[in-house]
Design a protein around this motif. Structure first.
Motif, PDB file in Angstrom:
ATOM      1  N   PRO A  16      11.799   3.196  -1.552  1.00 18.30           N
ATOM      2  CA  PRO A  16      11.384   2.327  -0.446  1.00 18.30           C
ATOM      3  C   PRO A  16      11.472   3.112   0.866  1.00 18.30           C
ATOM      4  CG  PRO A  16      12.951   1.210  -1.856  1.00 18.30           C
ATOM      5  CD  PRO A  16      12.914   2.639  -2.297  1.00 18.30           C
ATOM      6  N   THR A  17      10.485   2.936   1.710  1.00 24.07           N
ATOM      7  CA  THR A  17      10.410   3.735   2.927  1.00 24.07           C
ATOM      8  C   THR A  17      10.193   2.837   4.137  1.00 24.07           C
ATOM      9  OG1 THR A  17       9.441   5.538   1.646  1.00 24.07           O
ATOM     10  CG2 THR A  17       9.208   5.661   4.025  1.00 24.07           C
ATOM     11  N   LEU A  18      10.944   3.109   5.178  1.00 27.06           N
ATOM     12  CA  LEU A  18      10.801   2.413   6.448  1.00 27.06           C
ATOM     13  C   LEU A  18      10.284   3.417   7.463  1.00 27.06           C
ATOM     14  CD1 LEU A  18      11.229  -0.026   8.330  1.00 27.06           C
ATOM     15  CD2 LEU A  18      13.575   0.820   8.674  1.00 27.06           C
ATOM     16  N   LEU A  19       9.158   3.127   8.045  1.00 30.89           N
ATOM     17  CA  LEU A  19       8.567   3.972   9.072  1.00 30.89           C
ATOM     18  C   LEU A  19       8.923   3.340  10.418  1.00 30.89           C
ATOM     19  CD1 LEU A  19       6.713   6.400   9.581  1.00 30.89           C
ATOM     20  CD2 LEU A  19       4.772   4.849   9.347  1.00 30.89           C
ATOM     21  N   VAL A  20       9.850   3.965  11.132  1.00 30.98           N
ATOM     22  CA  VAL A  20      10.306   3.449  12.421  1.00 30.98           C
ATOM     23  C   VAL A  20       9.517   4.172  13.502  1.00 30.98           C
ATOM     24  CG1 VAL A  20      12.278   3.099  13.944  1.00 30.98           C
ATOM     25  CG2 VAL A  20      12.600   3.021  11.468  1.00 30.98           C
ATOM     26  N   GLU A  53      -2.921   8.426  12.435  1.00 28.67           N
ATOM     27  CA  GLU A  53      -2.060   9.059  11.434  1.00 28.67           C
ATOM     28  C   GLU A  53      -1.098   8.036  10.821  1.00 28.67           C
ATOM     29  OE1 GLU A  53       0.879  12.906  10.944  1.00 28.67           O
ATOM     30  OE2 GLU A  53      -0.555  12.844  12.596  1.00 28.67           O
ATOM     31  N   VAL A  54      -0.570   7.155  11.642  1.00 34.11           N
ATOM     32  CA  VAL A  54       0.292   6.080  11.133  1.00 34.11           C
ATOM     33  C   VAL A  54      -0.503   5.200  10.170  1.00 34.11           C
ATOM     34  CG1 VAL A  54       1.609   4.019  11.751  1.00 34.11           C
ATOM     35  CG2 VAL A  54       1.806   6.087  13.147  1.00 34.11           C
ATOM     36  N   ASP A  55      -1.720   4.847  10.547  1.00 34.15           N
ATOM     37  CA  ASP A  55      -2.587   4.041   9.670  1.00 34.15           C
ATOM     38  C   ASP A  55      -2.806   4.732   8.331  1.00 34.15           C
ATOM     39  OD1 ASP A  55      -2.780   2.150  11.673  1.00 34.15           O
ATOM     40  OD2 ASP A  55      -4.782   2.794  12.328  1.00 34.15           O
ATOM     41  N   GLU A  56      -3.018   6.053   8.368  1.00 36.20           N
ATOM     42  CA  GLU A  56      -3.234   6.810   7.128  1.00 36.20           C
ATOM     43  C   GLU A  56      -1.957   6.843   6.288  1.00 36.20           C
ATOM     44  OE1 GLU A  56      -5.198   8.982   4.170  1.00 36.20           O
ATOM     45  OE2 GLU A  56      -5.906   7.670   5.758  1.00 36.20           O
ATOM     46  N   MET A  57      -0.806   6.965   6.931  1.00 31.12           N
ATOM     47  CA  MET A  57       0.463   6.951   6.190  1.00 31.12           C
ATOM     48  C   MET A  57       0.618   5.623   5.446  1.00 31.12           C
ATOM     49  SD  MET A  57       2.950   8.669   9.057  1.00 31.12           S
ATOM     50  CE  MET A  57       4.415   8.856   8.033  1.00 31.12           C
ATOM     51  N   LEU A  58       0.305   4.524   6.121  1.00 33.63           N
ATOM     52  CA  LEU A  58       0.428   3.207   5.499  1.00 33.63           C
ATOM     53  C   LEU A  58      -0.634   2.996   4.425  1.00 33.63           C
ATOM     54  CD1 LEU A  58       1.211   1.164   8.724  1.00 33.63           C
ATOM     55  CD2 LEU A  58       2.822   1.883   6.938  1.00 33.63           C
TER      56      LEU A  58
END
Length: 90
Positions: A32-36, A47-52
């Protein structure tokens, strides 16, 4: 002097990381990963959108009023967020 406090060490680290892609490692994560995310982040929104997109089970949370060093700027909020994530794993 602690290595992390020497400007040259930090500059080399930033240059090395800027020249390397971490997408392979990101896709390999199985936990499980939390992107803060800081409100004023240097990570582009695309880039955040691509990570998600690549890891839909990732939870993303923005911390208002913070920059890159949100762990120093809002330690209480970060502690609360991380504690909540860890409690959900136990």
């Amino acid at each position: 002097m602690v290595a992390s406090l020497r400007p040259g060490v930090m500059v080399r680290s930033l240059v090395e990381n800027a020249q390397r892609s971490f997408w392979h490692e990101w896709r390999q994560l199985a936990c499980p990963t939390l992107l803060v995310l800081a409100q004023s982040s240097f990570i582009p929104a695309a880039e955040v959108d691509e990570m998600l997109r690549q890891r839909p089970a990732t939870t993303a949370m923005g911390i208002p009023g913070t920059g890159h060093e949100l762990h120093l700027e809002q330690p209480g909020i970060l502690h609360t967020v991380l504690s909540g994530l860890l409690e959900g794993l136990v």
